[in-house]
Design an enzyme around this catalytic site. Structure first.
Site, short mmCIF file in Angstrom:
data_model
loop_
_atom_site.label_atom_id
_atom_site.label_comp_id
_atom_site.label_asym_id
_atom_site.label_seq_id
_atom_site.Cartn_x
_atom_site.Cartn_y
_atom_site.Cartn_z
N TYR A 131 0.86 -1.19 0.00
CA TYR A 131 0.00 0.00 0.00
C TYR A 131 0.88 1.23 0.00
O TYR A 131 1.84 1.31 0.78
CB TYR A 131 -0.90 -0.01 1.24
CG TYR A 131 -1.81 1.20 1.38
CD1 TYR A 131 -2.86 1.40 0.50
CD2 TYR A 131 -1.61 2.13 2.40
CE1 TYR A 131 -3.71 2.50 0.62
CE2 TYR A 131 -2.46 3.23 2.54
CZ TYR A 131 -3.50 3.41 1.65
OH TYR A 131 -4.34 4.50 1.78
N ASP B 65 9.25 2.71 -0.40
CA ASP B 65 8.24 3.36 0.42
C ASP B 65 8.54 2.97 1.87
O ASP B 65 8.15 1.90 2.33
CB ASP B 65 6.85 2.90 -0.01
CG ASP B 65 5.76 3.45 0.91
OD1 ASP B 65 6.10 4.08 1.93
OD2 ASP B 65 4.57 3.23 0.62
N LYS C 146 4.64 8.76 8.98
CA LYS C 146 4.52 8.18 10.32
C LYS C 146 5.61 8.67 11.29
O LYS C 146 5.50 9.78 11.77
CB LYS C 146 4.47 6.66 10.21
CG LYS C 146 3.30 6.21 9.30
CD LYS C 146 3.02 4.74 9.35
CE LYS C 146 2.05 4.29 8.29
NZ LYS C 146 0.65 4.36 8.63
C1 LIG Z 1 3.74 1.84 3.41
C2 LIG Z 1 2.75 2.95 3.38
N1 LIG Z 1 2.87 3.90 2.43
C3 LIG Z 1 2.02 4.94 2.37
C4 LIG Z 1 0.99 5.06 3.26
C5 LIG Z 1 0.05 6.23 3.18
O1 LIG Z 1 0.30 7.09 4.23
P1 LIG Z 1 -0.84 8.09 4.75
O2 LIG Z 1 -1.90 7.26 5.36
O3 LIG Z 1 -0.11 8.98 5.71
O4 LIG Z 1 -1.32 8.84 3.56
C6 LIG Z 1 0.83 4.10 4.27
C7 LIG Z 1 -0.26 4.20 5.25
O5 LIG Z 1 -0.49 3.38 6.08
C8 LIG Z 1 1.72 3.02 4.32
O6 LIG Z 1 1.61 2.06 5.25
#
Ligand SMILES: Cc1ncc(COP(=O)(O)O)c(C=O)c1O
Length: 428
Positions: A144, A239, A267
């Site tokens: 994700y 990511d 985060k």
């Molecule tokens: C690996 C990863 N990338 C991107 C995101 C998206 O981040 P946000 O929820 O701050 O938009 C998340 C959210 O949980 C994530 O776990």
């Protein structure tokens, strides 16, 4: 436990907020029941609106690596707020946190702050496309990267065809530029790249996946991806929204000794305030506006409160690097304790773990990609989730999420959690 006030707050929320929540997973859709409303949190514990207290393994989905309401972070935010909450002008603290982040993370020269992980990943892909002058991207099933259109893609009809939208509102036109590969399967990725030679701008991956439970890379998968990208002039995007400043000071790049071309953060880097960031070497980052042609912007990007929280968090992690080993030790302890409790009660399970990320899949087979994660028993997970909640342990309300261990957890908390697993597993 009584959840009367949470239930009534949820009813009120449903009338004015779609599904009663501002982010879908909070709605308990994957496990049934209605969500618990948080009132406050401190250290390893969350207090709900009914007065129940839980040992927390969500930790706001990752940011609270040192526990809730960590005092240096809270103090920094309060102090900053008194000086004004937003200016829309550059501030010194943005450079300060940028310098610190760059000193901690390998292979990055510049960093741009945004407001969420979604924005970070979306911007990183645009930058990769602009830099390489290519349109197509590869992502992995089960990873994700936030909810921007290019990532909301399901597998197409064949392994080497492009994806299809997995949400109404995402156009076929967008979907045709995203290919879906299998995590931990380098042959599958190679096949995709070979079938689309010269067209792939970037491969984006969670280096340790946390959105299908916790799934670490195996058999040097990340190193093989790096080599494939080098061979085909493809940018590799890590990511690290979950793994950044969590698995090591320099995240997965440091842990696995593999350099990415662009790294996304979220985060932990915001200390619990809305922050994301993306970073790369100069030649890539200088492609961004205002220096370069790739446009990216944000009214509240680099917001002083968010930067104050993030800076206090990174300063603490940087000055006490033993925290990463401590977290891994606590996670290992929890792993062994839970395994034993489940084994005693003959509950089929697989526990995956890396650093302070851990998850349980209720099946015995190895879980190494989305397909194997999806084969685990979701009905058992639902029972497990509600059982743990009753025992005062709050884990993610979905089998497809990693748990996050925070430094505020004591060994007494871990023992209490293991005891809860032993109790709950009797009825699974
Ligand atoms: C690996 C990863 N990338 C991107 C995101 C998206 O981040 P946000 O929820 O701050 O938009 C998340 C959210 O949980 C994530 O776990």
């Amino acid at each position: 436990m009584l959840y009367q006030r949470s239930s009534s707050l949820f009813k009120d929320a449903e009338k004015v907020i779609p599904g009663g929540v501002n982010s879908p997973v909070r709605a308990f859709g994957a496990v049934g029941g209605t969500p618990i409303f948080a009132k406050s949190a401190k250290g390893a514990y969350v207090h709900d609106e009914d007065g129940n207290i839980y040992i927390d393994y969500i930790n706001s989905w990752g940011p609270m690596i040192l526990g809730h309401a960590f005092e240096p972070v809270v103090d920094a935010v309060i102090k900053k707020a008194k000086q004004g909450t937003s200016f829309g002008m550059p501030t010194a603290i943005e450079t300060e946190i940028a310098q610190l982040a760059i000193s901690m993370v390998p292979n990055i020269d510049k960093i741009r702050f945004v407001n969420s992980g979604t924005e970070a990943c979306m911007s990183a892909v645009r930058l990769a496309r602009g830099y390489t002058k290519k349109d197509k991207i590869i992502k992995f099933a089960g990873c994700y990267h936030g909810h921007s259109d290019a990532f909301l893609i399901a597998a197409g009809s064949g392994a080497i065809t492009f994806g299809t939208p997995n949400s109404p509102g995402v156009t076929q036109g967008t979907a045709k530029d995203t290919f879906l590969a299998k995590f931990n399967d380098i042959d599958n990725v190679t096949q995709l790249v070979e079938a689309n030679k010269g067209e792939i701008a970037c491969i984006i991956i969670e280096p340790v996946a946390g959105n299908m439970g916790c799934i670490p890379p195996k058999d040097n998968f990340l190193k093989k991806l790096r080599a494939l990208c080098d061979q085909h002039d493809i940018l590799l995007i890590f990511d690290e929204v979950m793994t950044g400043f969590r698995l090591a000071p320099g995240g997965a790049q440091e842990l696995y000794n593999v350099n990415a071309d662009i790294v996304c953060f979220g985060k932990v880097i915001g200390g619990g305030l809305p922050v994301g960031a993306f970073a790369a070497r100069n030649e890539i980052m200088d492609f961004l506006a205002p220096l370069g042609p790739v446009y990216q912007a944000g009214t509240l990007s680099g917001n002083p409160l968010a930067m104050a929280a993030g800076l206090a968090m990174l300063q603490h992690l940087n000055s006490d690097r033993t925290v990463f080993d401590r977290l891994a030790e606590k996670t290992e302890y929890l792993h062994h304790g839970m395994s034993k409790a489940l084994e005693v009660n003959k509950v089929k399970h697989t526990i995956n773990r890396m650093g302070s990320m851990i998850s349980i899949h209720f099946e015995e087979h190895e879980v190494h990609d989305f397909e194997s994660a999806a084969k685990a028993n979701n009905e058992t997970f639902k029972k497990f989730f509600h059982g743990m909640l009753k025992e005062g342990v709050y884990i993610a309300p979905s089998a497809f999420e990693t748990w996050f261990i925070c430094d505020a957890l004591s060994y007494d908390d871990l023992d209490a959690t293991i005891k809860a697993v032993a109790t709950v597993s009797k009825d699974l």
